[in-house]
Design a protein around this motif. Structure first.
Motif, PDB file in Angstrom:
ATOM      1  N   PHE A  46      30.997  56.052 -65.010  1.00 50.39           N
ATOM      2  CA  PHE A  46      30.292  55.509 -63.851  1.00 50.39           C
ATOM      3  C   PHE A  46      30.291  56.488 -62.681  1.00 50.39           C
ATOM      4  N   SER A  47      31.411  57.146 -62.438  1.00 51.32           N
ATOM      5  CA  SER A  47      31.489  57.973 -61.232  1.00 51.32           C
ATOM      6  C   SER A  47      30.466  59.104 -61.253  1.00 51.32           C
ATOM      7  N   GLN A  48      30.064  59.565 -62.441  1.00 48.60           N
ATOM      8  CA  GLN A  48      29.126  60.681 -62.498  1.00 48.60           C
ATOM      9  C   GLN A  48      27.702  60.290 -62.108  1.00 48.60           C
ATOM     10  N   SER A  49      27.363  58.986 -62.159  1.00 48.69           N
ATOM     11  CA  SER A  49      25.965  58.615 -61.920  1.00 48.69           C
ATOM     12  C   SER A  49      25.764  57.343 -61.109  1.00 48.69           C
ATOM     13  N   TYR A  50      26.797  56.538 -60.891  1.00 48.20           N
ATOM     14  CA  TYR A  50      26.576  55.229 -60.293  1.00 48.20           C
ATOM     15  C   TYR A  50      26.079  55.301 -58.851  1.00 48.20           C
ATOM     16  N   THR A  51      26.302  56.412 -58.178  1.00 55.93           N
ATOM     17  CA  THR A  51      25.761  56.520 -56.818  1.00 55.93           C
ATOM     18  C   THR A  51      24.235  56.455 -56.824  1.00 55.93           C
ATOM     19  N   SER A  52      23.608  56.803 -57.942  1.00 57.86           N
ATOM     20  CA  SER A  52      22.152  56.643 -58.047  1.00 57.86           C
ATOM     21  C   SER A  52      21.763  55.167 -57.979  1.00 57.86           C
ATOM     22  N   VAL A  53      22.583  54.298 -58.544  1.00 58.68           N
ATOM     23  CA  VAL A  53      22.328  52.856 -58.464  1.00 58.68           C
ATOM     24  C   VAL A  53      22.496  52.371 -57.028  1.00 58.68           C
ATOM     25  N   LEU A  54      23.538  52.837 -56.351  1.00 55.99           N
ATOM     26  CA  LEU A  54      23.729  52.443 -54.956  1.00 55.99           C
ATOM     27  C   LEU A  54      22.525  52.842 -54.104  1.00 55.99           C
ATOM     28  N   ASP A  55      21.994  54.029 -54.344  1.00 62.21           N
ATOM     29  CA  ASP A  55      20.825  54.465 -53.581  1.00 62.21           C
ATOM     30  C   ASP A  55      19.574  53.689 -53.994  1.00 62.21           C
ATOM     31  N   ALA A  56      19.455  53.364 -55.278  1.00 64.82           N
ATOM     32  CA  ALA A  56      18.320  52.557 -55.729  1.00 64.82           C
ATOM     33  C   ALA A  56      18.328  51.196 -55.043  1.00 64.82           C
ATOM     34  N   ILE A  57      19.501  50.584 -54.962  1.00 63.47           N
ATOM     35  CA  ILE A  57      19.618  49.282 -54.290  1.00 63.47           C
ATOM     36  C   ILE A  57      19.215  49.400 -52.819  1.00 63.47           C
ATOM     37  N   ALA A  58      19.686  50.451 -52.156  1.00 61.67           N
ATOM     38  CA  ALA A  58      19.338  50.642 -50.738  1.00 61.67           C
ATOM     39  C   ALA A  58      17.836  50.802 -50.549  1.00 61.67           C
ATOM     40  N   ILE A  59      17.197  51.481 -51.470  1.00 59.55           N
ATOM     41  CA  ILE A  59      15.744  51.661 -51.389  1.00 59.55           C
ATOM     42  C   ILE A  59      15.031  50.323 -51.591  1.00 59.55           C
ATOM     43  N   LEU A  60      15.456  49.552 -52.581  1.00 60.02           N
ATOM     44  CA  LEU A  60      14.837  48.246 -52.828  1.00 60.02           C
ATOM     45  C   LEU A  60      15.024  47.311 -51.637  1.00 60.02           C
ATOM     46  N   GLU A  61      16.122  47.471 -50.914  1.00 59.56           N
ATOM     47  CA  GLU A  61      16.405  46.585 -49.790  1.00 59.56           C
ATOM     48  C   GLU A  61      15.520  46.853 -48.576  1.00 59.56           C
ATOM     49  N   THR A  62      14.656  47.855 -48.647  1.00 62.57           N
ATOM     50  CA  THR A  62      13.714  48.079 -47.550  1.00 62.57           C
ATOM     51  C   THR A  62      12.503  47.152 -47.641  1.00 62.57           C
ATOM     52  N   GLY A  63      12.491  46.257 -48.632  1.00 60.15           N
ATOM     53  CA  GLY A  63      11.399  45.288 -48.726  1.00 60.15           C
ATOM     54  C   GLY A  63      10.679  45.282 -50.050  1.00 60.15           C
ATOM     55  N   ALA A  64      11.349  45.679 -51.116  1.00 59.79           N
ATOM     56  CA  ALA A  64      10.697  45.760 -52.415  1.00 59.79           C
ATOM     57  C   ALA A  64      10.424  44.374 -52.983  1.00 59.79           C
ATOM     58  N   PRO A  65       9.251  44.166 -53.571  1.00 56.32           N
ATOM     59  CA  PRO A  65       8.979  42.895 -54.248  1.00 56.32           C
ATOM     60  C   PRO A  65       9.876  42.741 -55.469  1.00 56.32           C
ATOM     61  N   GLY A  66      10.364  41.524 -55.681  1.00 54.85           N
ATOM     62  CA  GLY A  66      11.206  41.275 -56.833  1.00 54.85           C
ATOM     63  C   GLY A  66      12.686  41.393 -56.565  1.00 54.85           C
ATOM     64  N   TRP A  67      13.064  41.936 -55.393  1.00 55.30           N
ATOM     65  CA  TRP A  67      14.482  42.064 -55.045  1.00 55.30           C
ATOM     66  C   TRP A  67      14.749  41.132 -53.870  1.00 55.30           C
ATOM     67  N   SER A  68      15.407  39.995 -54.143  1.00 57.45           N
ATOM     68  CA  SER A  68      15.534  38.923 -53.168  1.00 57.45           C
ATOM     69  C   SER A  68      16.789  39.071 -52.319  1.00 57.45           C
ATOM     70  N   ARG A  69      16.874  38.230 -51.301  1.00 60.51           N
ATOM     71  CA  ARG A  69      18.074  38.208 -50.463  1.00 60.51           C
ATOM     72  C   ARG A  69      19.301  37.810 -51.280  1.00 60.51           C
ATOM     73  N   SER A  70      19.135  36.872 -52.208  1.00 62.30           N
ATOM     74  CA  SER A  70      20.266  36.469 -53.055  1.00 62.30           C
ATOM     75  C   SER A  70      20.690  37.599 -53.977  1.00 62.30           C
ATOM     76  N   ASP A  71      19.722  38.385 -54.467  1.00 64.91           N
ATOM     77  CA  ASP A  71      20.068  39.563 -55.265  1.00 64.91           C
ATOM     78  C   ASP A  71      20.901  40.532 -54.439  1.00 64.91           C
ATOM     79  N   ARG A  72      20.466  40.743 -53.224  1.00 68.17           N
ATOM     80  CA  ARG A  72      21.171  41.683 -52.338  1.00 68.17           C
ATOM     81  C   ARG A  72      22.608  41.224 -52.096  1.00 68.17           C
ATOM     82  N   THR A  73      22.788  39.929 -51.812  1.00 66.18           N
ATOM     83  CA  THR A  73      24.122  39.393 -51.546  1.00 66.18           C
ATOM     84  C   THR A  73      25.012  39.494 -52.781  1.00 66.18           C
ATOM     85  N   ALA A  74      24.460  39.147 -53.942  1.00 63.08           N
ATOM     86  CA  ALA A  74      25.241  39.179 -55.174  1.00 63.08           C
ATOM     87  C   ALA A  74      25.608  40.602 -55.565  1.00 63.08           C
ATOM     88  N   MET A  75      24.704  41.527 -55.350  1.00 63.58           N
ATOM     89  CA  MET A  75      24.981  42.921 -55.708  1.00 63.58           C
ATOM     90  C   MET A  75      26.027  43.516 -54.780  1.00 63.58           C
TER      91      MET A  75
END
Length: 421
Positions: free
Chosen positions: A203-232
């Motif tokens: 995980f340590s070699q690549s998981y920061t890409s997921v953290l950045d993907a989540i941050a990008i989706l949180e700028t208003g992406a369709p399909g990524w809800s407030r509940s998704d954000r809280t749970a993640m």
């Protein structure tokens, strides 16, 4: 015709002409700046503006990125529960991977179905590790979420965001398919260990890409809800706490080579992403004496990595962690690039040590089972952006990675050759 109607006609014509000549403000509304951990969110916003204004170089690079994203649209989603059997001693929701460089030493028999005991062959990947565990699928989760979220941010095409959201929700959040937030069974060795601290690097070699993907989706992406954000965020907080406090996490944090560097990078990124800026900043600051001083020599070489059978791969690999850690530090007011150890050690020197081989000017003279010159391209880009003149001069001489050079759209170092363990 009265003067009032005539004036109304003129004003209407002026408004129509203005609208045709001057684009509306809405047409050029800048996208939100994502609160990314490794990527520079403001730079992503500027790049998006360049694409919107038709920058030809960026448009060519975007084709490479969207090509990658398009390939993910009909793949997945993947789930941790979709493996033939659970982790040893765990449940099906626990992540499982097998040590890549360990091989059976005896023929398999009814009494010894694994061919135990297993023995280590450094740098030689056992094909068993690619079947029956979660390793291959989790890498697809990391890569697809990153490519798809970036493609959505730059194009606005909702299918990219919706697919990224489905991938993340299936692996991390949905009750029936979610992964437990631990790595207790990473890189197990049959008949020897049910899991090892060293498996954290999966995980340590690549998981920061997921953290950045989540941050990008949180700028208003369709399909990524407030509940998704809280749970993640809750999942990442639990994972951060496991990484910081578990026996495996502490053991991996004590590693003296690339494993320790990647551990610091992941812990700092998780801390930043979950709002613990004090832990994130402290981790980056401690890396100066804890990592750079003992791991980088005065000439810029990395002795622990040069001792490996794949010394080029691991020298570039360790610098992926360092350059990403430096990027996290930038958000926290820490300039890791400017640090010099007591013998003059620095990240700039470590990258410069690779430049002769990275540019093809000189051969790599250390052991390497599978040399790929392009493996150094991203870390050279990172050093050049940070102000290294030698690295900046080397950029035009770099070998283009397979699939194109995406640095202009995702300026964060990736390991560009095969990650074996």
């Amino acid at each position: 015709m009265s003067a009032r109607p005539r004036l109304g006609v003129v004003l209407a014509a002026v408004v129509a002409l203005t609208a045709a000549v001057v684009p509306s403000a809405a047409a050029h509304t800048a996208p939100k700046v994502p609160r990314t951990a490794v990527l520079d969110g403001a730079r992503l916003q500027q790049t998006k503006a360049g694409l919107d204004h038709g920058d030809p170089r960026l448009k060519r690079t975007l084709k490479d990125l969207t090509g990658r994203a398009d390939n993910w649209l009909d793949q997945g989603p993947w789930t941790v529960v979709d493996k033939p059997k659970p982790a040893p001693g765990g449940d099906v929701h626990d992540y499982l991977s097998q040590a890549p460089y360990w091989w059976p030493s005896q023929p398999t028999t009814a009494d010894n179905p694994w061919g135990c005991p297993y023995v280590q062959r450094d740098g030689q990947r056992n094909p068993e590790v690619d079947t029956g565990t979660d390793r291959q699928d989790v890498e697809k989760v990391f890569d697809s979420a990153y490519d798809l979220s970036l493609a959505w941010y730059y194009t606005g095409k909702k299918q990219y965001a919706e697919k990224a959201a489905t991938v993340l929700r299936t692996w991390f959040l949905a009750p029936d398919t979610r992964m437990n937030p631990n790595l207790n069974h990473g890189q197990f060795i049959p008949c020897k260990y049910d899991g090892r601290a060293i498996g954290i690097i999966d995980f340590s070699q690549s998981y920061t890409s997921v953290l950045d993907a989540i941050a990008i989706l949180e700028t208003g992406a369709p399909g990524w809800s407030r509940s998704d954000r809280t749970a993640m965020r809750a999942w990442n907080t639990d994972f951060r706490d496991w990484l910081a406090n578990s026996a495996f996490g502490k053991e991996e944090g004590a590693a003296k080579n690339n494993h320790g560097t990647f551990y610091d990078m992941l812990l700092a990124a998780l801390a930043y992403a979950t709002g613990d800026n004090d832990l994130a900043r402290r981790t980056v600051l401690d890396a100066r004496a804890l990592r750079i001083d003992p791991q980088i020599a005065a000439d810029g070489s990395q002795p622990q990595e040069l001792a490996r059978t794949r010394s080029w791969h691991y020298s570039t690999f360790d610098l992926v962690a360092y350059t990403r850690l430096a990027a996290i530090g930038r958000h926290l007011g820490v300039n890791l690039w400017s640090y010099q150890g007591p013998d003059g050690q620095s990240l700039f020197k470590a990258v410069d040590y690779l430049l002769p081989a990275a540019t093809g000017a000189e051969p790599w003279t250390h052991p390497e089972l599978e040399f790929h010159r392009f493996a150094a391209s991203d870390v050279v880009h990172a050093a050049a952006d940070a102000g290294d003149r030698a690295a900046k001069a080397a950029v035009p001489k770099l070998e283009t990675p397979p699939g194109g050079d995406l640095w202009a759209l995702r300026p964060a170092a990736e390991q560009l050759d095969s990650i074996a363990g």
